[in-house]
Design a protein around this motif. Structure first.
Motif, PDB file in Angstrom:
ATOM      1  N   THR A  39       0.847  -1.189   0.000  1.00  0.00           N
ATOM      2  CA  THR A  39       0.000   0.000   0.000  1.00  0.00           C
ATOM      3  C   THR A  39       0.885   1.242   0.000  1.00  0.00           C
ATOM      4  OG1 THR A  39      -0.118   0.047   2.416  1.00  0.00           O
ATOM      5  CG2 THR A  39      -1.858  -1.175   1.264  1.00  0.00           C
ATOM      6  N   THR A  40       0.277   2.383  -0.223  1.00  0.00           N
ATOM      7  CA  THR A  40       1.013   3.639  -0.226  1.00  0.00           C
ATOM      8  C   THR A  40       0.061   4.794   0.045  1.00  0.00           C
ATOM      9  OG1 THR A  40       2.589   5.006  -1.471  1.00  0.00           O
ATOM     10  CG2 THR A  40       0.775   4.039  -2.722  1.00  0.00           C
TER      11      THR A  40
ATOM     12  N   PRO B 160       7.670  19.848  -5.841  1.00  0.00           N
ATOM     13  CA  PRO B 160       8.102  19.884  -7.242  1.00  0.00           C
ATOM     14  C   PRO B 160       9.609  19.650  -7.427  1.00  0.00           C
ATOM     15  CG  PRO B 160       6.602  21.691  -6.789  1.00  0.00           C
ATOM     16  CD  PRO B 160       6.948  21.069  -5.469  1.00  0.00           C
ATOM     17  N   TRP B 161      10.402  19.793  -6.356  1.00  0.00           N
ATOM     18  CA  TRP B 161      11.858  19.754  -6.488  1.00  0.00           C
ATOM     19  C   TRP B 161      12.522  18.650  -5.676  1.00  0.00           C
ATOM     20  CZ3 TRP B 161      12.259  22.277 -10.601  1.00  0.00           C
ATOM     21  CH2 TRP B 161      11.408  23.354 -10.841  1.00  0.00           C
ATOM     22  N   GLY B 162      11.736  17.849  -4.964  1.00  0.00           N
ATOM     23  CA  GLY B 162      12.331  16.773  -4.185  1.00  0.00           C
ATOM     24  C   GLY B 162      11.264  15.825  -3.669  1.00  0.00           C
ATOM     25  N   TYR B 163      11.725  14.718  -3.138  1.00  0.00           N
ATOM     26  CA  TYR B 163      10.789  13.756  -2.559  1.00  0.00           C
ATOM     27  C   TYR B 163      11.490  12.952  -1.481  1.00  0.00           C
ATOM     28  CZ  TYR B 163      12.954  10.280  -5.683  1.00  0.00           C
ATOM     29  OH  TYR B 163      13.835   9.461  -6.341  1.00  0.00           O
ATOM     30  N   GLN B 164      10.688  12.339  -0.640  1.00  0.00           N
ATOM     31  CA  GLN B 164      11.198  11.435   0.378  1.00  0.00           C
ATOM     32  C   GLN B 164      10.282  10.221   0.409  1.00  0.00           C
ATOM     33  OE1 GLN B 164      11.457  13.081   4.299  1.00  0.00           O
ATOM     34  NE2 GLN B 164      12.410  11.267   5.141  1.00  0.00           N
ATOM     35  N   ILE B 165      10.880   9.069   0.578  1.00  0.00           N
ATOM     36  CA  ILE B 165      10.137   7.817   0.631  1.00  0.00           C
ATOM     37  C   ILE B 165      10.611   7.062   1.861  1.00  0.00           C
ATOM     38  CG2 ILE B 165      11.748   6.457  -0.767  1.00  0.00           C
ATOM     39  CD1 ILE B 165       8.192   6.258  -1.670  1.00  0.00           C
ATOM     40  N   TYR B 166       9.735   6.275   2.428  1.00  0.00           N
ATOM     41  CA  TYR B 166      10.123   5.479   3.593  1.00  0.00           C
ATOM     42  C   TYR B 166       9.181   4.290   3.706  1.00  0.00           C
ATOM     43  CZ  TYR B 166       6.281   8.001   5.867  1.00  0.00           C
ATOM     44  OH  TYR B 166       5.051   8.522   6.187  1.00  0.00           O
ATOM     45  N   ARG B 167       9.577   3.328   4.520  1.00  0.00           N
ATOM     46  CA  ARG B 167       8.685   2.206   4.794  1.00  0.00           C
ATOM     47  C   ARG B 167       7.850   2.564   6.012  1.00  0.00           C
ATOM     48  NH1 ARG B 167       9.495  -4.256   5.969  1.00  0.00           N
ATOM     49  NH2 ARG B 167       7.245  -4.617   6.191  1.00  0.00           N
ATOM     50  N   GLY B 168       6.566   2.691   5.805  1.00  0.00           N
ATOM     51  CA  GLY B 168       5.658   3.051   6.881  1.00  0.00           C
ATOM     52  C   GLY B 168       5.091   1.818   7.541  1.00  0.00           C
ATOM     53  N   SER B 169       4.043   2.069   8.306  1.00  0.00           N
ATOM     54  CA  SER B 169       3.401   0.952   9.013  1.00  0.00           C
ATOM     55  C   SER B 169       1.925   0.891   8.681  1.00  0.00           C
ATOM     56  CB  SER B 169       3.588   1.106  10.504  1.00  0.00           C
ATOM     57  OG  SER B 169       3.070   2.339  10.938  1.00  0.00           O
TER      58      SER B 169
ATOM     59  N   GLU C  50       4.514  -9.069   6.701  1.00  0.00           N
ATOM     60  CA  GLU C  50       3.105  -8.998   6.383  1.00  0.00           C
ATOM     61  C   GLU C  50       2.645  -7.800   5.567  1.00  0.00           C
ATOM     62  OE1 GLU C  50       0.720  -9.611   9.795  1.00  0.00           O
ATOM     63  OE2 GLU C  50       1.702 -11.484  10.290  1.00  0.00           O
ATOM     64  N   HIS C  51       3.171  -6.626   5.802  1.00  0.00           N
ATOM     65  CA  HIS C  51       2.605  -5.437   5.179  1.00  0.00           C
ATOM     66  C   HIS C  51       3.730  -4.499   4.758  1.00  0.00           C
ATOM     67  CE1 HIS C  51      -0.278  -1.759   5.561  1.00  0.00           C
ATOM     68  NE2 HIS C  51      -0.017  -2.068   4.315  1.00  0.00           N
ATOM     69  N   TYR C  52       3.631  -4.031   3.537  1.00  0.00           N
ATOM     70  CA  TYR C  52       4.592  -3.070   3.021  1.00  0.00           C
ATOM     71  C   TYR C  52       3.830  -1.798   2.665  1.00  0.00           C
ATOM     72  CZ  TYR C  52       8.162  -6.609   2.934  1.00  0.00           C
ATOM     73  OH  TYR C  52       9.073  -7.561   3.314  1.00  0.00           O
ATOM     74  N   HIS C  53       3.970  -0.793   3.518  1.00  0.00           N
ATOM     75  CA  HIS C  53       3.370   0.511   3.263  1.00  0.00           C
ATOM     76  C   HIS C  53       4.508   1.444   2.874  1.00  0.00           C
ATOM     77  CE1 HIS C  53       0.318   3.550   3.312  1.00  0.00           C
ATOM     78  NE2 HIS C  53       1.041   4.302   4.128  1.00  0.00           N
ATOM     79  N   VAL C  54       4.428   2.009   1.667  1.00  0.00           N
ATOM     80  CA  VAL C  54       5.531   2.785   1.097  1.00  0.00           C
ATOM     81  C   VAL C  54       5.036   4.199   0.783  1.00  0.00           C
ATOM     82  CG1 VAL C  54       7.334   2.797  -0.677  1.00  0.00           C
ATOM     83  CG2 VAL C  54       6.357   0.617   0.078  1.00  0.00           C
ATOM     84  N   PRO C  55       5.005   5.098   1.785  1.00  0.00           N
ATOM     85  CA  PRO C  55       4.517   6.452   1.573  1.00  0.00           C
ATOM     86  C   PRO C  55       5.522   7.328   0.814  1.00  0.00           C
ATOM     87  CG  PRO C  55       4.360   5.813   3.874  1.00  0.00           C
ATOM     88  CD  PRO C  55       5.225   4.807   3.187  1.00  0.00           C
ATOM     89  N   LEU C  56       4.987   8.289   0.080  1.00  0.00           N
ATOM     90  CA  LEU C  56       5.792   9.244  -0.677  1.00  0.00           C
ATOM     91  C   LEU C  56       5.417  10.654  -0.233  1.00  0.00           C
ATOM     92  CD1 LEU C  56       7.726   9.875  -3.113  1.00  0.00           C
ATOM     93  CD2 LEU C  56       5.665   9.924  -4.535  1.00  0.00           C
TER      94      LEU C  56
END
Length: 111
Positions: free
Chosen positions: A5-6, A102-111, A92-98
């Motif tokens: 999910t995301t 416009p000039w950058g991004y961050q991604i992480y493994r959430g819960s 069990e669960h992979y939550h990958v929020p973004l």
């Protein structure tokens, strides 16, 4: 069940990023295999998991952020944000929020 999910947040506006196209691929021996495509809702989330049972292996999410910023008439550096990650056996669960601007991004493994 290894769901993927995301959700996406627009850091400039401080709001969920609605109507962003997200594609999910399985990567095997550097070949991409399309699995699903969904679009974020008004809360920046998906109405259902991209996949409900992800087998161990490498996956790639492609976030169509360029179209999102273009609809807002904002210039952006990014057309798409590709993220590759590994699904491990027994998890069990992979939550990958973004988090985007416009000039950058961050991604992480959430819960």
């Amino acid at each position: 069940m290894s769901e993927i999910t995301t959700h996406i947040l627009d850091l400039v506006e401080g709001i969920p990023a609605a109507s962003v196209r997200i594609k999910l691929f399985h990567i095997k021996e550097e070949e991409r295999y399309f699995l699903n495509e969904e679009q974020t809702n008004q809360d920046g989330r998906l109405n259902q998991p991209l996949i409900e049972v992800a087998k161990p292996g490498t996956y790639e999410l492609i976030f169509g952020v360029g179209d999102y910023f273009n609809r807002q008439s904002k210039r952006t550096f990014f057309t798409d944000v590709p993220i590759r990650f590994e699904v491990l056996a027994g998890e069990e669960h992979y939550h990958v929020p973004l988090l985007i601007s416009p000039w950058g991004y961050q991604i992480y493994r959430g819960s």
